[in-house]
Design a protein around this motif. Sequence first.
Motif, short mmCIF file in Angstrom:
data_model
loop_
_atom_site.label_atom_id
_atom_site.label_comp_id
_atom_site.label_asym_id
_atom_site.label_seq_id
_atom_site.Cartn_x
_atom_site.Cartn_y
_atom_site.Cartn_z
N GLY A 246 0.79 -1.22 0.00
CA GLY A 246 0.00 0.00 0.00
C GLY A 246 0.83 1.27 0.00
O GLY A 246 0.28 2.37 -0.05
N ASN A 247 2.17 1.12 0.06
CA ASN A 247 3.05 2.28 0.06
C ASN A 247 3.56 2.52 -1.36
O ASN A 247 4.36 1.75 -1.88
CB ASN A 247 4.22 2.06 1.02
N LYS A 248 3.09 3.57 -1.99
CA LYS A 248 3.38 3.82 -3.40
C LYS A 248 4.88 3.94 -3.66
O LYS A 248 5.40 3.41 -4.66
CB LYS A 248 2.67 5.09 -3.86
N LYS A 249 5.61 4.63 -2.78
CA LYS A 249 7.05 4.82 -2.99
C LYS A 249 7.80 3.50 -2.94
O LYS A 249 8.70 3.25 -3.75
CB LYS A 249 7.60 5.78 -1.94
N VAL A 250 7.43 2.64 -1.99
CA VAL A 250 8.09 1.34 -1.88
C VAL A 250 7.77 0.49 -3.11
O VAL A 250 8.65 -0.17 -3.68
CB VAL A 250 7.67 0.62 -0.59
N VAL A 251 6.51 0.50 -3.51
CA VAL A 251 6.09 -0.28 -4.69
C VAL A 251 6.86 0.17 -5.92
O VAL A 251 7.38 -0.66 -6.69
CB VAL A 251 4.57 -0.18 -4.91
N GLU A 252 6.95 1.47 -6.13
CA GLU A 252 7.65 1.98 -7.31
C GLU A 252 9.15 1.66 -7.27
O GLU A 252 9.76 1.35 -8.30
CB GLU A 252 7.46 3.49 -7.43
N ALA A 253 9.73 1.69 -6.08
CA ALA A 253 11.18 1.49 -5.95
C ALA A 253 11.58 0.02 -6.03
O ALA A 253 12.61 -0.31 -6.62
CB ALA A 253 11.67 2.09 -4.63
N TYR A 254 10.77 -0.87 -5.45
CA TYR A 254 11.22 -2.26 -5.30
C TYR A 254 10.29 -3.30 -5.91
O TYR A 254 10.66 -4.47 -5.99
CB TYR A 254 11.39 -2.57 -3.81
N LEU A 255 9.12 -2.89 -6.33
CA LEU A 255 8.16 -3.87 -6.85
C LEU A 255 7.77 -3.59 -8.30
O LEU A 255 6.77 -4.11 -8.79
CB LEU A 255 6.92 -3.92 -5.96
N GLY A 256 8.50 -2.72 -8.95
CA GLY A 256 8.28 -2.50 -10.37
C GLY A 256 7.02 -1.73 -10.71
O GLY A 256 6.34 -2.05 -11.68
N GLY A 257 6.67 -0.77 -9.89
CA GLY A 257 5.49 0.06 -10.18
C GLY A 257 4.26 -0.44 -9.48
O GLY A 257 4.30 -1.32 -8.66
#
Length: 258
Positions: A246-257
Motif C-alpha cells: 500500500g506504500n506507493k514509494k516502496v512499490v515503485e522502488a522495489y516492486l516494479g510500479g
Amino acid sequence: MIIDQNTIKNQIEGKNKIFEPLLSVKNISVSYGGIKALKGISFDVFPGQVVAIIGANGAGKTTTLNAISGLVKIQSGEIIYKKERISGLQPDLIVRKGVVHVPEGRRIFPNLTVHENLRLAAYIYSREEYTTFQGKLEEVFSKFPRLKERQNQLGGTLSGGEQQMLAIARALITGGDIMLMDEPSMGLAPVLVKEIFSIIRDINKSGKTILLVEQNARMALRLANYCYVLENGIISFSGTPEEIMGNKKVVEAYLGGS
C-alpha cells in the motif's frame, strides 16, 4: 507459537508486551573503513515468523545478516537472541546458540560430496550425538530427495537449484531455532525460485523462524509476515506485506510500479 500479523505490528510499535521477540537487533552500526554500511538500525523477529528485509543492492541487507552471525563486527548497538546478548561472540558460538545462516552464493564445498557437506554441518555434535546427526540426515533427505539421490556426488557438480537445496539442508542439519537466509533465489530460473520458496514455507511451517533477505521483493512479500525496507543503511519503512504493497514509494522502488 504463531502470532498474527497485527500482534506483530503492535509488539514492534511497543503497544503489546505479551510476546517477547526471539531476536532483537538494537541500534546497530557497521562500517567498512570510512563507509557506514549500517547506521543504527533496529528491528525484532518474533517466534515462528518469516520476517523479510528488502532493498536495493548495497543497502546493507547482507551486512545485517553477517552482523547477526558475528561475521562482521558492529561498532555500536547490540543483538539479543533469546534474551541473551550475542553481539561480540565468535560465529561458531552464535551457531551453537541456535542461529544458523544460509549465506549469499550458497558457499557449499564444491570438492566435497553432498554427504560430506552435510556431515561437516554437524560439527557442533559430539561423537555421542552421532545418532542425532543420522536422524537429522534422514529428515533432510526426506525433504530433499534429490540430495539423497546425489549424496555421493561432488557439490560443485550440482545444478544451482540443487546447490541452494544443499545450503539449506546444511543449515537444517546444524539445527537452531532461527535461520538467516541471504538471497536464496539468486541466479535461479523462475521455476526453481518457486520451488525454493515452497521449501522455505515448509521449513517455517515446521516451526523454524526465518529472517529472509531477498532481492525478489514480490516473492519475499508472499512469504513474509512482516517486512523491513532497508535503504542506504537505514530502515526507511516497515509493515505487513499489505502495508508494504500500500506504500506507493516502496512499490515503485522495489516492486516494479503499481
